[in-house]
Design a protein around this motif. Structure first.
Motif, PDB file in Angstrom:
ATOM      1  N   SER A 142       0.815  -1.203   0.000  1.00 56.45           N
ATOM      2  CA  SER A 142       0.000   0.000   0.000  1.00 56.45           C
ATOM      3  C   SER A 142       0.861   1.270   0.000  1.00 56.45           C
ATOM      4  CB  SER A 142      -0.916   0.009   1.229  1.00 56.45           C
ATOM      5  OG  SER A 142      -0.159  -0.069   2.429  1.00 56.45           O
ATOM      6  N   HIS A 143       2.120   1.130   0.395  1.00 61.07           N
ATOM      7  CA  HIS A 143       3.024   2.273   0.416  1.00 61.07           C
ATOM      8  C   HIS A 143       3.774   2.432  -0.910  1.00 61.07           C
ATOM      9  CE1 HIS A 143       5.955   5.166   1.941  1.00 61.07           C
ATOM     10  NE2 HIS A 143       6.916   4.396   1.467  1.00 61.07           N
ATOM     11  N   LEU A 144       4.038   1.309  -1.584  1.00 62.84           N
ATOM     12  CA  LEU A 144       4.808   1.347  -2.824  1.00 62.84           C
ATOM     13  C   LEU A 144       3.957   1.893  -3.967  1.00 62.84           C
ATOM     14  CD1 LEU A 144       6.521  -2.150  -2.537  1.00 62.84           C
ATOM     15  CD2 LEU A 144       7.521   0.075  -1.983  1.00 62.84           C
ATOM     16  N   GLU A 145       4.604   2.628  -4.861  1.00 59.00           N
ATOM     17  CA  GLU A 145       3.872   3.251  -5.968  1.00 59.00           C
ATOM     18  C   GLU A 145       3.425   2.217  -6.992  1.00 59.00           C
ATOM     19  OE1 GLU A 145       4.425   6.891  -9.234  1.00 59.00           O
ATOM     20  OE2 GLU A 145       6.064   6.342  -7.881  1.00 59.00           O
ATOM     21  N   PHE A 146       4.280   1.216  -7.260  1.00 58.02           N
ATOM     22  CA  PHE A 146       3.946   0.189  -8.237  1.00 58.02           C
ATOM     23  C   PHE A 146       4.079  -1.181  -7.577  1.00 58.02           C
ATOM     24  CE2 PHE A 146       5.943   3.702 -10.626  1.00 58.02           C
ATOM     25  CZ  PHE A 146       4.846   4.102 -11.378  1.00 58.02           C
ATOM     26  N   THR A 147       3.196  -2.100  -7.927  1.00 58.77           N
ATOM     27  CA  THR A 147       3.212  -3.426  -7.314  1.00 58.77           C
ATOM     28  C   THR A 147       4.434  -4.233  -7.730  1.00 58.77           C
ATOM     29  OG1 THR A 147       1.856  -4.270  -9.128  1.00 58.77           O
ATOM     30  CG2 THR A 147       0.707  -3.513  -7.148  1.00 58.77           C
ATOM     31  N   TYR A 148       5.010  -3.902  -8.904  1.00 58.12           N
ATOM     32  CA  TYR A 148       6.127  -4.699  -9.404  1.00 58.12           C
ATOM     33  C   TYR A 148       7.492  -4.121  -9.032  1.00 58.12           C
ATOM     34  CZ  TYR A 148       5.661  -1.059 -12.988  1.00 58.12           C
ATOM     35  OH  TYR A 148       5.538   0.141 -13.639  1.00 58.12           O
ATOM     36  N   VAL A 149       7.521  -3.089  -8.189  1.00 59.67           N
ATOM     37  CA  VAL A 149       8.786  -2.412  -7.905  1.00 59.67           C
ATOM     38  C   VAL A 149       9.776  -3.335  -7.202  1.00 59.67           C
ATOM     39  CG1 VAL A 149       8.028  -1.451  -5.685  1.00 59.67           C
ATOM     40  CG2 VAL A 149       9.810  -0.285  -7.005  1.00 59.67           C
ATOM     41  N   ILE A 150       9.295  -4.230  -6.324  1.00 64.32           N
ATOM     42  CA  ILE A 150      10.201  -5.122  -5.602  1.00 64.32           C
ATOM     43  C   ILE A 150      10.912  -6.064  -6.569  1.00 64.32           C
ATOM     44  CG2 ILE A 150      10.324  -6.977  -3.905  1.00 64.32           C
ATOM     45  CD1 ILE A 150      10.025  -4.252  -2.676  1.00 64.32           C
ATOM     46  N   GLY A 151      10.160  -6.593  -7.533  1.00 67.75           N
ATOM     47  CA  GLY A 151      10.779  -7.445  -8.546  1.00 67.75           C
ATOM     48  C   GLY A 151      11.811  -6.697  -9.356  1.00 67.75           C
ATOM     49  N   ASP A 152      11.537  -5.429  -9.684  1.00 67.84           N
ATOM     50  CA  ASP A 152      12.495  -4.616 -10.442  1.00 67.84           C
ATOM     51  C   ASP A 152      13.751  -4.336  -9.625  1.00 67.84           C
ATOM     52  OD1 ASP A 152      10.767  -4.621 -12.535  1.00 67.84           O
ATOM     53  OD2 ASP A 152      10.068  -2.555 -12.276  1.00 67.84           O
ATOM     54  N   VAL A 153      13.577  -4.094  -8.327  1.00 66.10           N
ATOM     55  CA  VAL A 153      14.728  -3.866  -7.453  1.00 66.10           C
ATOM     56  C   VAL A 153      15.594  -5.124  -7.378  1.00 66.10           C
ATOM     57  CG1 VAL A 153      15.432  -3.468  -5.055  1.00 66.10           C
ATOM     58  CG2 VAL A 153      13.647  -2.058  -6.087  1.00 66.10           C
ATOM     59  N   TYR A 154      14.952  -6.265  -7.274  1.00 63.52           N
ATOM     60  CA  TYR A 154      15.684  -7.538  -7.230  1.00 63.52           C
ATOM     61  C   TYR A 154      16.484  -7.731  -8.520  1.00 63.52           C
ATOM     62  CZ  TYR A 154      16.422 -12.480  -6.102  1.00 63.52           C
ATOM     63  OH  TYR A 154      16.975 -13.699  -5.811  1.00 63.52           O
ATOM     64  N   GLU A 155      15.864  -7.400  -9.646  1.00 59.23           N
ATOM     65  CA  GLU A 155      16.565  -7.498 -10.926  1.00 59.23           C
ATOM     66  C   GLU A 155      17.758  -6.554 -10.959  1.00 59.23           C
ATOM     67  OE1 GLU A 155      15.707  -7.028 -15.731  1.00 59.23           O
ATOM     68  OE2 GLU A 155      14.066  -6.849 -14.287  1.00 59.23           O
ATOM     69  N   PHE A 156      17.587  -5.342 -10.453  1.00 62.13           N
ATOM     70  CA  PHE A 156      18.679  -4.370 -10.421  1.00 62.13           C
ATOM     71  C   PHE A 156      19.854  -4.883  -9.589  1.00 62.13           C
ATOM     72  CE2 PHE A 156      20.699  -0.928  -7.957  1.00 62.13           C
ATOM     73  CZ  PHE A 156      21.275  -0.198  -8.983  1.00 62.13           C
ATOM     74  N   LEU A 157      19.561  -5.464  -8.428  1.00 61.83           N
ATOM     75  CA  LEU A 157      20.627  -5.974  -7.562  1.00 61.83           C
ATOM     76  C   LEU A 157      21.378  -7.124  -8.222  1.00 61.83           C
ATOM     77  CD1 LEU A 157      18.787  -5.888  -4.114  1.00 61.83           C
ATOM     78  CD2 LEU A 157      20.607  -4.357  -4.908  1.00 61.83           C
ATOM     79  N   ILE A 158      20.641  -8.018  -8.875  1.00 61.03           N
ATOM     80  CA  ILE A 158      21.302  -9.131  -9.554  1.00 61.03           C
ATOM     81  C   ILE A 158      22.156  -8.619 -10.708  1.00 61.03           C
ATOM     82  CG2 ILE A 158      20.885 -11.170 -10.994  1.00 61.03           C
ATOM     83  CD1 ILE A 158      18.553 -11.856  -9.238  1.00 61.03           C
ATOM     84  N   GLU A 159      21.659  -7.615 -11.437  1.00 60.43           N
ATOM     85  CA  GLU A 159      22.448  -7.056 -12.535  1.00 60.43           C
ATOM     86  C   GLU A 159      23.733  -6.416 -12.029  1.00 60.43           C
ATOM     87  OE1 GLU A 159      21.816  -4.367 -16.556  1.00 60.43           O
ATOM     88  OE2 GLU A 159      20.321  -4.326 -14.976  1.00 60.43           O
ATOM     89  N   ARG A 160      23.646  -5.718 -10.889  1.00 59.80           N
ATOM     90  CA  ARG A 160      24.846  -5.119 -10.309  1.00 59.80           C
ATOM     91  C   ARG A 160      25.841  -6.200  -9.892  1.00 59.80           C
ATOM     92  NH1 ARG A 160      24.759   0.177  -8.478  1.00 59.80           N
ATOM     93  NH2 ARG A 160      26.941  -0.281  -7.964  1.00 59.80           N
ATOM     94  N   PHE A 161      25.325  -7.278  -9.329  1.00 61.99           N
ATOM     95  CA  PHE A 161      26.185  -8.382  -8.917  1.00 61.99           C
ATOM     96  C   PHE A 161      26.848  -9.042 -10.120  1.00 61.99           C
ATOM     97  CE2 PHE A 161      26.454 -13.032  -8.464  1.00 61.99           C
ATOM     98  CZ  PHE A 161      27.481 -13.102  -7.542  1.00 61.99           C
ATOM     99  N   THR A 162      26.077  -9.262 -11.182  1.00 64.53           N
ATOM    100  CA  THR A 162      26.616  -9.958 -12.345  1.00 64.53           C
ATOM    101  C   THR A 162      27.636  -9.108 -13.088  1.00 64.53           C
ATOM    102  OG1 THR A 162      24.700  -9.211 -13.621  1.00 64.53           O
ATOM    103  CG2 THR A 162      24.602 -11.416 -12.720  1.00 64.53           C
ATOM    104  N   SER A 163      27.503  -7.803 -13.026  1.00 62.56           N
ATOM    105  CA  SER A 163      28.488  -6.951 -13.689  1.00 62.56           C
ATOM    106  C   SER A 163      29.858  -7.098 -13.043  1.00 62.56           C
ATOM    107  CB  SER A 163      28.044  -5.484 -13.635  1.00 62.56           C
ATOM    108  OG  SER A 163      28.017  -5.010 -12.303  1.00 62.56           O
ATOM    109  N   ASP A 164      29.875  -7.430 -11.755  1.00 65.98           N
ATOM    110  CA  ASP A 164      31.135  -7.690 -11.053  1.00 65.98           C
ATOM    111  C   ASP A 164      31.582  -9.142 -11.208  1.00 65.98           C
ATOM    112  OD1 ASP A 164      31.228  -5.082 -10.146  1.00 65.98           O
ATOM    113  OD2 ASP A 164      30.125  -5.543  -8.307  1.00 65.98           O
TER     114      ASP A 164
END
Length: 316
Positions: free
Chosen positions: A85-107
């Motif tokens: 109810s606080h988050l603007e979009f329901t899929y934001v958590i999944g997008d954040v998880y994708e961002f973290l994995i992408e940052r990890f894989t770049s290293d």
């Protein structure tokens, strides 16, 4: 864990308000919630938390430093509100998880190609496939799952069924988290070796799909080619791929998994599959003679996390 906790609290408050403060009815309603960390979700959350060790000295240091670090970590996350109810979009958590994995894989560099397909390539394949509602989609080497998630999101609804298989148990846990955080329920993912132990069947026959897509392991060595002549699914009837290079083993398996009348295949592989001779050349020739090859798209060398290799994308 923080997201699951906040999600649970959010849904509890919702039901409590809905039932005018009746805790008994609220708790009964909560037993049907998908984010319940109990037996009702054991199939969705299998192995997801098994490898988490909050007392691991190898990962977190000796006890004194470990406790201090975890206290700081919990205090930082305590102030972050992850309730839906606080988050603007329901899929934001999944997008954040994708961002973290992408940052990890770049290293992680070269090793990252085992489980991650970069977002631009995943989006390219999704656009090329143009998936439709009610499609049955299959990824035989799903990795972190972002490739097929982009394909599924292209549909614009949950009217699809996704099937996956992943051989690495740690990555299998990772993709299960990814599925859960993206709110996707109609996903059947299995842990096992796709080439030697395909687990998705209909009766005694392998399952067939409308869309088959994958970014398999680069030129997989030791894929058990010696067992290929006894393959009960007849994936290698054109010719058995080389023992030390499993690219065409995956391609052959994917073609046989596609529905004969309407199925299509997308696969990301190194350019060597276009030019190498011997068994690879014979299989390639047969695919062309059978009029199965629709397009070949060359990708930039650094477009995925495998330095030094040129890659191509193939539509079959």
């Amino acid at each position: 864990m923080k997201y699951l906790s906040d999600r649970w609290k959010d849904r509890y408050d919702y039901h409590l308000n809905r039932y005018a403060g009746n805790t008994e009815r609220t708790e009964r309603a909560m037993r049907n919630e998908r984010f319940q960390l109990q037996d009702s979700n054991c199939t969705k959350l299998e192995v997801v938390f098994r490898n988490i060790g909050f007392n691991s000295e190898s990962n977190l240091g000796q006890t004194k430093n470990c406790d201090k670090r975890q206290k700081s970590f919990l205090e930082d996350f305590k102030i972050v509100d992850l309730t839906p109810s606080h988050l603007e979009f329901t899929y934001v958590i999944g997008d954040v998880y994708e961002f973290l994995i992408e940052r990890f894989t770049s290293d992680a560099g070269k090793k990252a190609g085992e489980f991650y397909t970069s977002s631009p390539i995943a989006m390219l394949l999704a656009a090329l496939k143009n998936p439709q509602p009610s499609n049955r989609i299959f990824d035989p080497t799903c990795g972190s799952g972002f490739l097929w998630i982009k394909v599924a999101q292209k549909i614009g609804s949950n009217n699809f069924v996704m099937y996956c298989q992943e051989v690495n148990r740690s990555i299998y846990a990772l993709v299960r988290r990814n599925i859960f955080l993206h709110g996707m329920n109609d996903v059947d993912i299995r842990w096992g070796d796709t080439l030697n132990n395909p687990l998705l069947q209909e009766g005694y026959l392998p399952m067939k799909y409308d869309i088959v897509e994958a970014n398999p392991s680069l030129s997989l060595d030791k894929w058990d080619a010696e067992d290929a002549p006894h393959d009960g699914y007849h994936c290698f009837w054109r010719r058995i791929p080389p023992k030390s290079k499993g690219d065409f083993a995956f391609i052959s398996h994917m073609i046989e998994a596609a529905n004969e009348s309407r199925g299509n295949v997308d696969v990301v592989v190194p350019n060597g599959v276009l030019f190498k001779g011997a068994a690879k050349g014979k299989i390639r020739q047969q695919l062309i003679e059978d009029n199965l090859l629709e397009a070949v798209i060359g990708l930039a060398c650094q477009s995925i996390f495998l330095d030094g290799y040129a890659y191509s994308h193939h539509d079959v």
